[in-house]
Motif scaffolding. Structure first.
Motif, PDB file in Angstrom:
ATOM      1  N   PHE A  74       0.848  -1.192   0.000  1.00  0.00           N
ATOM      2  CA  PHE A  74       0.000   0.000   0.000  1.00  0.00           C
ATOM      3  C   PHE A  74       0.885   1.244   0.000  1.00  0.00           C
ATOM      4  O   PHE A  74       2.059   1.194   0.340  1.00  0.00           O
ATOM      5  CB  PHE A  74      -0.907   0.003   1.224  1.00  0.00           C
ATOM      6  CG  PHE A  74      -1.752  -1.232   1.352  1.00  0.00           C
ATOM      7  CD1 PHE A  74      -3.032  -1.279   0.832  1.00  0.00           C
ATOM      8  CD2 PHE A  74      -1.257  -2.359   1.998  1.00  0.00           C
ATOM      9  CE1 PHE A  74      -3.809  -2.416   0.930  1.00  0.00           C
ATOM     10  CE2 PHE A  74      -2.023  -3.511   2.112  1.00  0.00           C
ATOM     11  CZ  PHE A  74      -3.303  -3.538   1.572  1.00  0.00           C
ATOM     12  N   GLN A  75       0.261   2.361  -0.353  1.00  0.00           N
ATOM     13  CA  GLN A  75       0.931   3.640  -0.243  1.00  0.00           C
ATOM     14  C   GLN A  75       0.276   4.442   0.874  1.00  0.00           C
ATOM     15  O   GLN A  75      -0.934   4.646   0.871  1.00  0.00           O
ATOM     16  CB  GLN A  75       0.856   4.419  -1.560  1.00  0.00           C
ATOM     17  CG  GLN A  75       1.744   3.863  -2.658  1.00  0.00           C
ATOM     18  CD  GLN A  75       3.225   4.020  -2.360  1.00  0.00           C
ATOM     19  OE1 GLN A  75       3.642   5.016  -1.772  1.00  0.00           O
ATOM     20  NE2 GLN A  75       4.029   3.033  -2.746  1.00  0.00           N
ATOM     21  N   ALA A  93       4.002   0.561   2.210  1.00  0.00           N
ATOM     22  CA  ALA A  93       3.783  -0.192   3.449  1.00  0.00           C
ATOM     23  C   ALA A  93       3.162  -1.544   3.141  1.00  0.00           C
ATOM     24  O   ALA A  93       2.180  -1.615   2.394  1.00  0.00           O
ATOM     25  CB  ALA A  93       2.878   0.590   4.400  1.00  0.00           C
ATOM     26  N   PRO A  94       3.693  -2.634   3.687  1.00  0.00           N
ATOM     27  CA  PRO A  94       3.031  -3.933   3.563  1.00  0.00           C
ATOM     28  C   PRO A  94       1.810  -3.983   4.473  1.00  0.00           C
ATOM     29  O   PRO A  94       1.660  -3.148   5.379  1.00  0.00           O
ATOM     30  CB  PRO A  94       4.111  -4.914   4.020  1.00  0.00           C
ATOM     31  CG  PRO A  94       4.945  -4.134   4.969  1.00  0.00           C
ATOM     32  CD  PRO A  94       4.949  -2.718   4.454  1.00  0.00           C
ATOM     33  N   LEU A  95       0.953  -4.952   4.249  1.00  0.00           N
ATOM     34  CA  LEU A  95      -0.287  -5.050   5.021  1.00  0.00           C
ATOM     35  C   LEU A  95      -0.031  -5.105   6.519  1.00  0.00           C
ATOM     36  O   LEU A  95      -0.757  -4.489   7.311  1.00  0.00           O
ATOM     37  CB  LEU A  95      -1.085  -6.282   4.567  1.00  0.00           C
ATOM     38  CG  LEU A  95      -2.413  -6.548   5.274  1.00  0.00           C
ATOM     39  CD1 LEU A  95      -3.356  -5.354   5.150  1.00  0.00           C
ATOM     40  CD2 LEU A  95      -3.080  -7.811   4.698  1.00  0.00           C
ATOM     41  N   VAL A  96       0.995  -5.812   6.928  1.00  0.00           N
ATOM     42  CA  VAL A  96       1.247  -5.964   8.360  1.00  0.00           C
ATOM     43  C   VAL A  96       1.542  -4.624   9.031  1.00  0.00           C
ATOM     44  O   VAL A  96       1.273  -4.442  10.232  1.00  0.00           O
ATOM     45  CB  VAL A  96       2.402  -6.972   8.599  1.00  0.00           C
ATOM     46  CG1 VAL A  96       3.747  -6.392   8.178  1.00  0.00           C
ATOM     47  CG2 VAL A  96       2.423  -7.452  10.045  1.00  0.00           C
ATOM     48  N   TRP A 106      -4.870   6.326   6.581  1.00  0.00           N
ATOM     49  CA  TRP A 106      -5.544   6.020   5.312  1.00  0.00           C
ATOM     50  C   TRP A 106      -4.486   5.588   4.304  1.00  0.00           C
ATOM     51  O   TRP A 106      -3.487   6.287   4.097  1.00  0.00           O
ATOM     52  CB  TRP A 106      -6.276   7.258   4.810  1.00  0.00           C
ATOM     53  CG  TRP A 106      -7.406   6.989   3.847  1.00  0.00           C
ATOM     54  CD1 TRP A 106      -7.705   5.821   3.226  1.00  0.00           C
ATOM     55  CD2 TRP A 106      -8.402   7.923   3.430  1.00  0.00           C
ATOM     56  NE1 TRP A 106      -8.811   5.953   2.440  1.00  0.00           N
ATOM     57  CE2 TRP A 106      -9.262   7.239   2.543  1.00  0.00           C
ATOM     58  CE3 TRP A 106      -8.637   9.269   3.701  1.00  0.00           C
ATOM     59  CZ2 TRP A 106     -10.348   7.865   1.934  1.00  0.00           C
ATOM     60  CZ3 TRP A 106      -9.721   9.884   3.098  1.00  0.00           C
ATOM     61  CH2 TRP A 106     -10.567   9.199   2.226  1.00  0.00           C
ATOM     62  N   TYR A 107      -4.745   4.459   3.646  1.00  0.00           N
ATOM     63  CA  TYR A 107      -3.793   3.874   2.714  1.00  0.00           C
ATOM     64  C   TYR A 107      -4.426   3.665   1.346  1.00  0.00           C
ATOM     65  O   TYR A 107      -5.619   3.371   1.228  1.00  0.00           O
ATOM     66  CB  TYR A 107      -3.261   2.544   3.261  1.00  0.00           C
ATOM     67  CG  TYR A 107      -2.382   2.730   4.467  1.00  0.00           C
ATOM     68  CD1 TYR A 107      -1.005   2.835   4.343  1.00  0.00           C
ATOM     69  CD2 TYR A 107      -2.945   2.831   5.746  1.00  0.00           C
ATOM     70  CE1 TYR A 107      -0.194   3.027   5.463  1.00  0.00           C
ATOM     71  CE2 TYR A 107      -2.140   3.027   6.862  1.00  0.00           C
ATOM     72  CZ  TYR A 107      -0.766   3.122   6.704  1.00  0.00           C
ATOM     73  OH  TYR A 107       0.023   3.324   7.798  1.00  0.00           O
ATOM     74  N   SER A 165      -3.104  -2.257  -7.211  1.00  0.00           N
ATOM     75  CA  SER A 165      -2.956  -3.592  -6.622  1.00  0.00           C
ATOM     76  C   SER A 165      -4.280  -4.333  -6.764  1.00  0.00           C
ATOM     77  O   SER A 165      -5.300  -3.746  -7.117  1.00  0.00           O
ATOM     78  CB  SER A 165      -2.559  -3.501  -5.143  1.00  0.00           C
ATOM     79  OG  SER A 165      -3.690  -3.338  -4.310  1.00  0.00           O
ATOM     80  N   ASP A 166      -4.250  -5.629  -6.479  1.00  0.00           N
ATOM     81  CA  ASP A 166      -5.455  -6.465  -6.572  1.00  0.00           C
ATOM     82  C   ASP A 166      -6.232  -6.504  -5.265  1.00  0.00           C
ATOM     83  O   ASP A 166      -7.216  -7.243  -5.156  1.00  0.00           O
ATOM     84  CB  ASP A 166      -5.062  -7.903  -6.951  1.00  0.00           C
ATOM     85  CG  ASP A 166      -4.382  -7.998  -8.300  1.00  0.00           C
ATOM     86  OD1 ASP A 166      -4.738  -7.205  -9.188  1.00  0.00           O
ATOM     87  OD2 ASP A 166      -3.488  -8.861  -8.453  1.00  0.00           O
ATOM     88  N   PHE A 167      -5.807  -5.756  -4.276  1.00  0.00           N
ATOM     89  CA  PHE A 167      -6.349  -5.902  -2.927  1.00  0.00           C
ATOM     90  C   PHE A 167      -7.857  -5.738  -2.882  1.00  0.00           C
ATOM     91  O   PHE A 167      -8.565  -6.604  -2.345  1.00  0.00           O
ATOM     92  CB  PHE A 167      -5.672  -4.904  -1.991  1.00  0.00           C
ATOM     93  CG  PHE A 167      -6.088  -5.049  -0.556  1.00  0.00           C
ATOM     94  CD1 PHE A 167      -5.605  -6.083   0.222  1.00  0.00           C
ATOM     95  CD2 PHE A 167      -6.973  -4.144   0.027  1.00  0.00           C
ATOM     96  CE1 PHE A 167      -5.992  -6.227   1.553  1.00  0.00           C
ATOM     97  CE2 PHE A 167      -7.351  -4.271   1.354  1.00  0.00           C
ATOM     98  CZ  PHE A 167      -6.868  -5.310   2.115  1.00  0.00           C
TER      99      PHE A 167
END
Length: 230
Positions: free
Chosen positions: A51-52, A58-61, A132-133, A138-140
């Motif tokens: 994510f941005q 930033a990764p999801l974690v 907020w990201y 991405s496919d999220f």
């Protein structure tokens, strides 16, 4: 309009106590649902989504901010739009101070498909401090069932939808434990809860209310908080 009857204090108290029993039954039913929800199986999120955020990639974690649980609101904001969904905006206005969630090892964040620059500009306009990201490119959103495979500019918010995912992590492994949308999210907002306590209710034409109660079509009265007249 047709008003309910005016009665004595004693009659009002008796009617209130009768209703209170039904409210208690509903509370116990919600408690039982919550217990069942806590025992739902989980699904591991396998893809390494990135994510941005305001501070970069930033990764999801990272959205957990070191806590074990994450409430992730899928905010409708398409990449081709200049403003976020009014209904989602109304919901986010109702989120209280996050310190209370943090005290129970739980974070709260928003995710949208719009680029981070648009999210930051809108966040500042609304006066929000919630993290907020952007899931742009991405496919999220599609993988989690809240957006089309690719943006659809001719549709509301480019075809994005809203919902709330509940995530839990074990180290670097992230799992989705629950998801709700539609009126399941509505139930989390205090505006609708407060209005449901009033004689006029939400003043929407689907409600069962005394004859003559002022009512309009649902959703049409919703505005961003800086767009209401007066």
């Amino acid at each position: 309009m047709s008003h309910p009857p005016v009665v004595s204090q004693k009659e009002w108290q008796a009617a209130l106590e009768k209703l209170r029993e039904k409210e208690k039954q509903a509370t116990r039913a919600r408690d039982a649902l919550a217990a069942e929800r806590r025992r739902l199986p989980r699904v591991r999120i396998e893809k390494p989504y990135a994510f941005q955020g305001p501070d970069g990639r930033a990764p999801l974690v990272d959205l957990f901010y070191g806590r074990r649980q994450l409430l992730l609101y899928h905010f409708m904001f398409g990449p081709n739009q200049e403003a976020g969904c009014p209904g989602c905006s109304m919901f986010i206005d109702q989120i209280g101070h996050l310190a209370h969630l943090h005290a129970r090892d739980t974070s709260f964040a928003l995710v949208s498909r719009a680029p981070i620059a648009k999210l930051e500009a809108y966040r500042k306009r609304m006066g929000w401090e919630i993290p907020w990201y952007s899931s742009f490119e991405s496919d999220f959103n599609h993988d989690l069932g809240v957006g089309p495979e690719s943006p659809r500019p001719g549709e509301q918010q480019d075809g994005e939808t809203f919902g709330l995912s509940v995530l839990i992590r074990d180290g670097e492994d992230v799992y989705r434990s629950y998801f709700t949308c539609g009126r399941g999210v509505e139930a989390l907002g205090s505006v609708w809860t407060f209005l449901d306590l009033t004689p006029f209710g939400r003043q929407e034409d689907w409600e069962d209310a005394p004859e003559g109660t002022p009512q309009t079509k649902p959703y049409q009265w919703w505005r961003r908080h800086d767009e209401y007249a007066g």
